[in-house]
Design a protein around this motif. Sequence first.
Motif, mmCIF file in Angstrom:
data_model
loop_
_atom_site.group_PDB
_atom_site.id
_atom_site.type_symbol
_atom_site.label_atom_id
_atom_site.label_comp_id
_atom_site.label_asym_id
_atom_site.label_seq_id
_atom_site.Cartn_x
_atom_site.Cartn_y
_atom_site.Cartn_z
ATOM 1 N N LYS A 41 0.879 -1.123 -0.085
ATOM 2 C CA LYS A 41 -0.085 0.122 0.348
ATOM 3 C C LYS A 41 1.054 1.292 0.262
ATOM 4 O O LYS A 41 2.193 1.291 0.637
ATOM 5 C CB LYS A 41 -0.553 0.248 0.713
ATOM 6 N N GLY A 42 0.330 3.051 0.253
ATOM 7 C CA GLY A 42 0.979 3.725 -0.165
ATOM 8 C C GLY A 42 1.181 4.390 1.280
ATOM 9 O O GLY A 42 0.171 3.529 1.961
ATOM 10 N N ARG A 43 1.940 5.380 1.044
ATOM 11 C CA ARG A 43 1.812 6.194 1.835
ATOM 12 C C ARG A 43 0.224 6.723 2.419
ATOM 13 O O ARG A 43 0.403 7.415 1.038
ATOM 14 C CB ARG A 43 3.237 6.559 2.572
ATOM 15 N N GLU A 44 -0.071 6.988 3.632
ATOM 16 C CA GLU A 44 -1.018 7.764 3.799
ATOM 17 C C GLU A 44 -1.388 8.910 5.197
ATOM 18 O O GLU A 44 -0.950 8.753 5.697
ATOM 19 C CB GLU A 44 -2.740 6.833 3.506
ATOM 20 N N LEU A 45 -1.472 9.635 5.111
ATOM 21 C CA LEU A 45 -2.053 10.908 5.627
ATOM 22 C C LEU A 45 -3.311 9.829 7.354
ATOM 23 O O LEU A 45 -4.074 9.967 6.522
ATOM 24 C CB LEU A 45 -2.123 11.559 5.367
ATOM 25 N N VAL A 46 -2.267 9.693 8.183
ATOM 26 C CA VAL A 46 -3.091 9.225 8.858
ATOM 27 C C VAL A 46 -3.882 10.334 9.961
ATOM 28 O O VAL A 46 -5.611 10.140 9.796
ATOM 29 C CB VAL A 46 -2.878 8.529 9.836
ATOM 30 N N ALA A 47 -2.933 11.237 10.334
ATOM 31 C CA ALA A 47 -3.625 12.845 11.030
ATOM 32 C C ALA A 47 -2.741 13.471 10.199
ATOM 33 O O ALA A 47 -1.534 13.292 10.892
ATOM 34 C CB ALA A 47 -3.956 12.340 12.686
ATOM 35 N N GLY A 48 -2.879 14.818 10.612
ATOM 36 C CA GLY A 48 -2.148 15.992 10.965
ATOM 37 C C GLY A 48 -3.250 16.927 11.561
ATOM 38 O O GLY A 48 -3.927 17.069 12.147
ATOM 39 N N ILE A 49 -2.391 18.311 12.433
ATOM 40 C CA ILE A 49 -2.422 19.415 12.918
ATOM 41 C C ILE A 49 -1.722 20.091 12.308
ATOM 42 O O ILE A 49 -0.416 19.965 12.418
ATOM 43 C CB ILE A 49 -2.265 18.161 14.722
#
Length: 119
Positions: A43-51
Amino acid sequence: QVHLEESGGGMVQAGDSLRLSCAATGRTLSSFGMGWFRQSPGKGRELVAGITSDDSTKYAGSVKGRFTISRDVAKNTVYLQMNSLKTEDTALYYCATLAEGDWAPGNYWGQGTQVTVSS
């Protein structure tokens, strides 16, 4: 220069919780947007959570309501609280600075911490 170091990963069962930490040295994290990304085999890299630097947050749809990103300015640390973990959350989790004004990763990455969720 910013050095990021993640910790808190491990092997847990579905339904359990973990809290990941990302400690920074070199510069204060309050001036950066920060993100937790994950990547699993195939799988590709994904943003899980950002602030963002003004504490706006964004979550991947698959984790919304289960994961919470936060920062402790005094400790120069960003956290990812993960509740109700699922087997599909299994991945290598990275923290990274965010590009200015964007949710894309910026210039600095940690080495990653493995999260494995078994059924």
